[in-house]
Design an enzyme around this catalytic site. Structure first.
Site, short mmCIF file in Angstrom:
data_model
loop_
_atom_site.label_atom_id
_atom_site.label_comp_id
_atom_site.label_asym_id
_atom_site.label_seq_id
_atom_site.Cartn_x
_atom_site.Cartn_y
_atom_site.Cartn_z
N HIS A 102 0.80 -1.22 0.00
CA HIS A 102 0.00 0.00 0.00
C HIS A 102 0.84 1.28 0.00
CE1 HIS A 102 -3.76 -2.12 0.31
NE2 HIS A 102 -3.34 -2.78 1.37
N GLU B 51 -6.34 -12.69 6.06
CA GLU B 51 -7.18 -11.52 5.85
C GLU B 51 -8.39 -11.82 4.96
OE1 GLU B 51 -4.64 -8.60 4.07
OE2 GLU B 51 -4.13 -9.88 2.36
N ASP C 46 -9.44 -6.19 6.15
CA ASP C 46 -9.71 -6.97 4.95
C ASP C 46 -10.57 -8.18 5.26
OD1 ASP C 46 -8.43 -5.43 3.00
OD2 ASP C 46 -6.48 -6.26 3.49
#
Length: 257
Positions: free
Chosen positions: A46, A149, A175
């Protein structure tokens, strides 16, 4: 040339504290070290970090006595190889959905006889060719963490716990909530039940990790055996600090509370 302190501390039963790190700033990484953090998760999923930037942040972590774990953008072999050749203490791989995929990560991250990682001793991790026992040390000391996740990983938790050379199962509540149909609601009973299952099955078999942002969550998770703790991220911490500072200006510039 890698710092394996976090893996050693986890093996010794200690709790370790880190943070996700998204910006290309060795100075901020140094501040984390001065504050007493054990490790940083350099975020190539990210964040916007290049291979060269990651290598310099790995150097910074080492200078500050911290371990450097890189969250790779995916499980591609080239990304895993670049990260580990840079001297990172380990990898943290997102977006996997089965024990089979995790075994492939192990294959890419470990040298023979544990895996099939390509060897090039001229890399930084091997001291540019000066470490005769490098492959053996890398196999023993490199940390491998994977994200739990999504519902598929929760369903495969028994198989995950049986994978040799897998060190950390990192629970991602955000997530996971989306995967279970409750995006953004990590306190939904379905999400809580999934997290409970992971902890109950994996406790004592694998090291467990997660991200926290307050003292209560930290206390709860550590009490349940989660010992690899990421405290928010650099951007989250800076946002909070800056918002707190800006709140002092309200009276002086006529802002409405």
């Amino acid at each position: 040339m890698f710092n394996s302190a976090v893996k050693r501390k986890l093996t010794a039963g200690e709790t370790v504290f880190g943070s996700f790190f998204k910006v290309d700033s060795p100075a901020i990484a140094e501040l984390y070290g001065l504050a007493g953090f054990d490790f940083l998760i350099l975020d190539a999923e990210h964040g916007c970090l290049s291979h060269a930037q990651i290598e310099n942040l790995v150097r910074t972590c080492e200078l500050m006595g911290m371990s450097s774990v890189v969250r790779t953008p995916d499980a591609e072999e080239a990304n895993i190889l670049h990260v580990l050749d840079s001297g990172a203490s380990g990898i943290q791989v997102p977006s996997l959905k089965s024990a089979t995929e995790v075994r492939e990560v192990i294959r890419k991250a470990k040298y023979w006889p544990l895996g099939e990682r390509g060897s090039a001793r001229a890399c930084r991790a091997a001291g540019y060719g000066t470490m005769d026992d490098y492959e053996q040390r890398a196999n023993a000391e490199t940390l491998v963490s994977v994200h739990v996740e999504n519902k598929e990983m929760v369903e495969d938790i028994e198989a995950l716990c049986a994978i040799d050379e897998l060190d950390v199962l990192f629970i991602g509540p955000g997530d996971l909530s989306a995967s279970l149909g409750h995006p953004g609601n990590a306190s939904h009973p379905d999400v809580v039940a999934a997290i409970d299952r992971v902890i109950e099955v994996a406790a004592g078999r694998k090291h467990l990790g997660t991200v926290v942002g307050n003292a209560k969550a930290l206390e709860t998770y550590v009490a349940r055996g989660v010992h690899y703790i990421a405290w928010l991220s650099d951007l989250g911490l800076m946002r909070g600090a800056l918002a707190g500072a800006a709140a002092n200006f309200t009276t002086y510039r006529g802002d409405k509370a």
